[in-house]
Design a protein around this motif. Structure first.
Motif, PDB file in Angstrom:
ATOM      1  N   UNK A  74      22.885  24.227  18.488  1.00  0.00           N
ATOM      2  CA  UNK A  74      24.238  24.201  17.917  1.00  0.00           C
ATOM      3  C   UNK A  74      25.235  23.589  18.899  1.00  0.00           C
ATOM      4  N   UNK A  75      25.097  23.963  20.163  1.00  0.00           N
ATOM      5  CA  UNK A  75      25.980  23.436  21.205  1.00  0.00           C
ATOM      6  C   UNK A  75      25.879  21.912  21.276  1.00  0.00           C
ATOM      7  N   UNK A  76      24.674  21.405  21.306  1.00  0.00           N
ATOM      8  CA  UNK A  76      24.485  19.946  21.369  1.00  0.00           C
ATOM      9  C   UNK A  76      25.070  19.251  20.144  1.00  0.00           C
ATOM     10  N   UNK A  77      24.915  19.864  18.972  1.00  0.00           N
ATOM     11  CA  UNK A  77      25.457  19.257  17.757  1.00  0.00           C
ATOM     12  C   UNK A  77      26.975  19.137  17.833  1.00  0.00           C
ATOM     13  N   UNK A  78      27.639  20.241  18.167  1.00  0.00           N
ATOM     14  CA  UNK A  78      29.100  20.227  18.189  1.00  0.00           C
ATOM     15  C   UNK A  78      29.650  19.320  19.289  1.00  0.00           C
ATOM     16  N   UNK A  79      29.028  19.357  20.444  1.00  0.00           N
ATOM     17  CA  UNK A  79      29.467  18.472  21.522  1.00  0.00           C
ATOM     18  C   UNK A  79      29.219  17.019  21.122  1.00  0.00           C
ATOM     19  N   UNK A  80      28.085  16.780  20.464  1.00  0.00           N
ATOM     20  CA  UNK A  80      27.759  15.423  20.015  1.00  0.00           C
ATOM     21  C   UNK A  80      28.794  14.851  19.054  1.00  0.00           C
ATOM     22  N   UNK A  81      29.328  15.693  18.182  1.00  0.00           N
ATOM     23  CA  UNK A  81      30.360  15.242  17.235  1.00  0.00           C
ATOM     24  C   UNK A  81      31.592  14.762  17.997  1.00  0.00           C
ATOM     25  N   UNK A  82      32.017  15.545  18.968  1.00  0.00           N
ATOM     26  CA  UNK A  82      33.205  15.164  19.741  1.00  0.00           C
ATOM     27  C   UNK A  82      32.920  13.992  20.676  1.00  0.00           C
ATOM     28  N   UNK A  83      31.722  13.908  21.204  1.00  0.00           N
ATOM     29  CA  UNK A  83      31.371  12.754  22.044  1.00  0.00           C
ATOM     30  C   UNK A  83      31.372  11.469  21.228  1.00  0.00           C
ATOM     31  N   UNK A  84      30.967  11.584  19.965  1.00  0.00           N
ATOM     32  CA  UNK A  84      31.009  10.411  19.083  1.00  0.00           C
ATOM     33  C   UNK A  84      32.457   9.991  18.851  1.00  0.00           C
ATOM     34  N   UNK A  85      33.347  10.954  18.690  1.00  0.00           N
ATOM     35  CA  UNK A  85      34.769  10.633  18.534  1.00  0.00           C
ATOM     36  C   UNK A  85      35.294   9.935  19.783  1.00  0.00           C
ATOM     37  N   UNK A  86      34.889  10.419  20.952  1.00  0.00           N
ATOM     38  CA  UNK A  86      35.330   9.792  22.210  1.00  0.00           C
ATOM     39  C   UNK A  86      34.787   8.370  22.292  1.00  0.00           C
ATOM     40  N   UNK A  87      33.534   8.173  21.926  1.00  0.00           N
ATOM     41  CA  UNK A  87      32.921   6.839  21.965  1.00  0.00           C
ATOM     42  C   UNK A  87      33.618   5.894  20.994  1.00  0.00           C
ATOM     43  N   UNK A  88      34.072   6.427  19.856  1.00  0.00           N
ATOM     44  CA  UNK A  88      34.783   5.608  18.871  1.00  0.00           C
ATOM     45  C   UNK A  88      36.258   5.438  19.222  1.00  0.00           C
ATOM     46  N   UNK A  89      36.724   6.161  20.236  1.00  0.00           N
ATOM     47  CA  UNK A  89      38.115   6.059  20.655  1.00  0.00           C
ATOM     48  C   UNK A  89      39.060   6.869  19.788  1.00  0.00           C
ATOM     49  N   UNK A 105      32.675  28.491  25.223  1.00  0.00           N
ATOM     50  CA  UNK A 105      32.238  29.408  24.164  1.00  0.00           C
ATOM     51  C   UNK A 105      30.724  29.606  24.205  1.00  0.00           C
ATOM     52  N   UNK A 106      29.992  28.524  24.349  1.00  0.00           N
ATOM     53  CA  UNK A 106      28.532  28.645  24.347  1.00  0.00           C
ATOM     54  C   UNK A 106      28.001  29.259  25.651  1.00  0.00           C
ATOM     55  N   UNK A 107      28.711  29.092  26.740  1.00  0.00           N
ATOM     56  CA  UNK A 107      28.319  29.781  27.971  1.00  0.00           C
ATOM     57  C   UNK A 107      28.449  31.291  27.765  1.00  0.00           C
ATOM     58  N   UNK A 108      29.522  31.702  27.082  1.00  0.00           N
ATOM     59  CA  UNK A 108      29.727  33.110  26.778  1.00  0.00           C
ATOM     60  C   UNK A 108      28.651  33.615  25.820  1.00  0.00           C
ATOM     61  N   UNK A 109      28.306  32.823  24.809  1.00  0.00           N
ATOM     62  CA  UNK A 109      27.263  33.223  23.855  1.00  0.00           C
ATOM     63  C   UNK A 109      25.900  33.365  24.534  1.00  0.00           C
ATOM     64  N   UNK A 110      25.602  32.457  25.456  1.00  0.00           N
ATOM     65  CA  UNK A 110      24.336  32.552  26.198  1.00  0.00           C
ATOM     66  C   UNK A 110      24.312  33.821  27.059  1.00  0.00           C
ATOM     67  N   UNK A 111      25.424  34.151  27.682  1.00  0.00           N
ATOM     68  CA  UNK A 111      25.496  35.364  28.503  1.00  0.00           C
ATOM     69  C   UNK A 111      25.322  36.611  27.632  1.00  0.00           C
ATOM     70  N   UNK A 112      25.936  36.614  26.450  1.00  0.00           N
ATOM     71  CA  UNK A 112      25.785  37.740  25.532  1.00  0.00           C
ATOM     72  C   UNK A 112      24.333  37.872  25.069  1.00  0.00           C
TER      73      UNK A 112
END
Length: 154
Positions: A74-89, A105-112
């Motif tokens: 899930x983390x990779x998916x959500x980060x990937x969406x925003x990275x695509x936005x950055x790549x598209x400017x 958020x995902x660091x906290x979820x992993x700790x939980x």
């Protein structure tokens, strides 16, 4: 667990029946030794089964819903969406800020999840320890009875 209790009761009944027969009969000694050997083997097998059950339960806990692999996917998916936005400017600064929030958020979820798994596994280990202690005592009792019977038969 029901199978374990039932098989324990059967072995105890068999052990009791073997001791209830006539004491001076030579075939009785042979039957007693055989029964005690089987009882000792039964308890050894129960210990192996308990360890196997523990391993399966631990794997089930680690693979349950919300595990680390799902969180990472899930983390990779959500980060990937925003990275695509950055790549598209598109919304570059907002996307970078969103990625930081997602990472936190995902660091906290992993700790939980780590805490949940540690608590569940600790509980499982306690149950295993209790069950193994019971089996160990029953095995020791059967082994001692076997040693006494073999010594008396000589």
């Amino acid at each position: 667990m029901k199978t374990f209790v039932l098989s324990t009761l059967i072995s105890v009944a068999a052990l009791g029946n073997s001791f209830a027969s006539t004491p001076n009969d030579p075939s009785n000694d042979k039957n007693t030794v055989t029964t005690l050997k089987e009882t000792a083997a039964f308890h050894q097998q129960n210990m192996v089964v308990l360890y196997n059950q523990y391993d399966l339960a631990e794997a089930r806990i680690k693979a349950s819903r919300g595990n680390h692999a799902e969180l990472e996917r899930d983390h990779k998916f959500f980060v990937g969406v925003y990275e695509q936005d950055i790549a598209d400017g598109i919304r570059v600064e907002q996307s970078k800020k969103a990625i930081e929030e997602i990472n936190a958020r995902y660091a906290k979820l992993h700790a939980e999840r780590d805490a949940y798994e540690a608590k569940a596994i600790a509980k499982l280990q306690k149950h295993l320890q209790v069950a193994l202690k019971k089996e160990e005592k029953a095995y020791a009792k059967a082994k001692d009875a076997l040693a006494e019977t073999v010594t008396a038969a000589r």
